[in-house]
Scaffold this motif. Structure first.
Motif, PDB file in Angstrom:
ATOM      1  N   VAL A 105      46.334  56.336  -7.923  1.00  0.00           N
ATOM      2  CA  VAL A 105      45.795  57.210  -9.016  1.00  0.00           C
ATOM      3  C   VAL A 105      45.534  56.609 -10.359  1.00  0.00           C
ATOM      4  O   VAL A 105      44.731  57.207 -11.237  1.00  0.00           O
ATOM      5  N   ASP A 106      46.105  55.384 -10.548  1.00  0.00           N
ATOM      6  CA  ASP A 106      46.115  54.583 -11.877  1.00  0.00           C
ATOM      7  C   ASP A 106      45.451  53.183 -11.420  1.00  0.00           C
ATOM      8  O   ASP A 106      45.821  52.289 -10.818  1.00  0.00           O
ATOM      9  N   GLU A 107      44.228  53.289 -12.148  1.00  0.00           N
ATOM     10  CA  GLU A 107      43.314  51.918 -11.786  1.00  0.00           C
ATOM     11  C   GLU A 107      43.908  50.663 -12.564  1.00  0.00           C
ATOM     12  O   GLU A 107      44.006  49.519 -11.923  1.00  0.00           O
ATOM     13  N   ALA A 108      44.621  50.916 -13.564  1.00  0.00           N
ATOM     14  CA  ALA A 108      45.328  49.825 -14.349  1.00  0.00           C
ATOM     15  C   ALA A 108      46.384  49.409 -13.492  1.00  0.00           C
ATOM     16  O   ALA A 108      46.564  48.143 -13.524  1.00  0.00           O
ATOM     17  N   ALA A 109      47.198  50.448 -12.972  1.00  0.00           N
ATOM     18  CA  ALA A 109      48.163  49.952 -12.058  1.00  0.00           C
ATOM     19  C   ALA A 109      47.694  49.106 -10.679  1.00  0.00           C
ATOM     20  O   ALA A 109      48.329  48.027 -10.350  1.00  0.00           O
ATOM     21  N   ALA A 110      46.457  49.493 -10.315  1.00  0.00           N
ATOM     22  CA  ALA A 110      45.786  48.812  -9.091  1.00  0.00           C
ATOM     23  C   ALA A 110      45.460  47.308  -9.467  1.00  0.00           C
ATOM     24  O   ALA A 110      45.628  46.522  -8.783  1.00  0.00           O
ATOM     25  N   LYS A 111      45.006  47.290 -10.820  1.00  0.00           N
ATOM     26  CA  LYS A 111      44.587  46.098 -11.233  1.00  0.00           C
ATOM     27  C   LYS A 111      45.876  45.217 -11.377  1.00  0.00           C
ATOM     28  O   LYS A 111      45.555  43.783 -11.243  1.00  0.00           O
ATOM     29  N   ARG A 112      46.841  45.749 -12.011  1.00  0.00           N
ATOM     30  CA  ARG A 112      47.878  44.814 -12.275  1.00  0.00           C
ATOM     31  C   ARG A 112      48.636  44.211 -10.917  1.00  0.00           C
ATOM     32  O   ARG A 112      48.841  42.942 -10.717  1.00  0.00           O
ATOM     33  N   ALA A 113      48.316  45.090  -9.796  1.00  0.00           N
ATOM     34  CA  ALA A 113      48.840  44.648  -8.490  1.00  0.00           C
ATOM     35  C   ALA A 113      48.049  43.471  -8.017  1.00  0.00           C
ATOM     36  O   ALA A 113      48.469  42.857  -7.405  1.00  0.00           O
ATOM     37  N   GLU A 114      46.582  43.959  -8.147  1.00  0.00           N
ATOM     38  CA  GLU A 114      45.757  42.811  -7.555  1.00  0.00           C
ATOM     39  C   GLU A 114      45.980  41.516  -8.390  1.00  0.00           C
ATOM     40  O   GLU A 114      46.016  40.423  -7.707  1.00  0.00           O
ATOM     41  N   ARG A 115      46.349  41.588  -9.696  1.00  0.00           N
ATOM     42  CA  ARG A 115      46.665  40.307 -10.245  1.00  0.00           C
ATOM     43  C   ARG A 115      47.921  39.610  -9.879  1.00  0.00           C
ATOM     44  O   ARG A 115      48.213  38.217  -9.587  1.00  0.00           O
TER      45      ARG A 115
END
Length: 344
Positions: A40-50
């Motif tokens: 639900v949080d794209e910022a969290a998804a991007k953080r996990a991706e990094r």
């Protein structure tokens, strides 16, 4: 009383589905699926991706560190009582594999689809429809994994896995030199004296009697350090020295000065699979390899007269020095040993 009851069997009551059987363990069902923060949080998804990409990137750097350590750290260096080279290479490669594994788990937990599925057991052979569904499921899994959308993870993973091939290539070096280079040269040099392979006593031309064969090595072999280096040098440079009547020798035009008063010198290593040849038959001037019976005519340039060997026995050109000792004119003019180096 029914027949079943009379035999002591208790009828199984019908299950709730009306099949006549009950499940041995009640179906607990699946818990209600809830979204993860990364769903639900794209910022969290991007953080996990990094995070995942960072692990894959570090794995790549550690793999490169393995290659650097292989070449840069001396094999005799120590660290905390361990071999420094082995310790560093083990740590870098081990951590690289660990990071790839942790990154893959993190990717699956936070970014891939986490919907649980239940599928009843089916026969070993699937139907055409089930096969089609399986293929569709694999494709769906690829889409849900996000490997197509999340290029940072995909590219870093490809880089990490590709780098793992470098240690394999580097470690091939420990298998030894290439075959062509390994047998192309020996320690024979111009002026190197021919010595008895047991006593290391240099041999004079006058020491050899007609029809005699002597096993010999370069006199410089004693100067080669003990260990694998000396074993390798001895294996390639061992020779046999024979004396026959000069009129019996049929030397090629470019080999007419390779002998001394009927004395010739040949490699002791069979050109079939590398066994030592020294079974000498002085009447026919032939030497036999005991492994597979390859037979060479030493009066005729080491030509093969029988057996599986496909190449003549290499001849070492010799002469005498100022003190009358037999010495080499040069190294062998062709590789010694088995003929696998010619193939291809």
């Amino acid at each position: 009383m029914s027949d079943e009851t009379s035999r002591g069997e208790v009828p199984v009551p019908a299950g709730p589905t009306g099949t006549g059987y009950e499940d041995p363990v009640p179906n607990p069902g699946l818990p209600t699926h809830g979204p993860r923060p990364t769903d639900v949080d794209e910022a969290a998804a991007k953080r996990a991706e990094r995070q995942v990409a960072t692990m894959f990137g570090l794995a790549t750097l550690l793999t490169l560190g393995f290659v650097v350590a292989y070449f840069a750290i001396p094999t005799d260096a120590t660290f905390l009582g361990f071999g420094a080279s082995t310790f560093v290479m083990g740590m870098t490669l081990g951590l690289a594999l660990l990071l790839i594994g942790i990154g893959a788990v993190q990717w699956a937990r936070k970014l891939m689809s986490d919907n649980e599925m239940v599928e009843e057991r089916h026969p070993a052979k699937s139907t055409d429809q089930e096969r089609a569904e399986a293929i569709a499921t694999v494709r769906q899994g690829g889409e849900e994994s996000g490997i197509g959308r999340r290029k940072l993870i995909r590219n870093s993973l490809i880089g990490a896995l590709a780098a793992l091939g470098l240690p394999v290539i580097v470690l091939l070096r420990d298998l030894g030199p290439l075959p062509g280079n390994a047998s192309a040269h020996t320690i024979w040099r111009r002026g190197t004296r021919i010595a008895n392979d047991v006593t290391f006593k240099p041999i004079k031309a006058e020491d050899l009697e007609l029809g005699q064969l002597v096993n010999a090595v370069p006199a410089t072999l004693e100067k080669v350090p003990e260990g694998a280096e000396r074993q390798d040098a001895r294996a390639k440079s061992s020779v046999i020295v024979v004396r026959m009547k000069e009129n019996d020798i049929r030397a090629l035009p470019n080999r007419r000065n390779w002998g001394v008063s009927g004395i010739l010198c040949y490699s002791k290593v069979c050109t079939h699979v590398g066994c030592p040849v020294n079974l000498w038959e002085q009447q026919t001037h032939q030497v036999l390899c005991p492994c597979h019976q390859s037979t060479f005519n030493l009066a005729d340039n080491g030509r093969v007269v029988f057996g599986p060997a496909a190449r003549s026995l290499p001849q070492l050109p010799i002469m005498v020095d100022s003190e009358g000792y037999l010495v080499a004119q040069s190294d062998f003019t062709e590789p010694v040993g088995p003929s696998y180096w010619e193939r291809g």
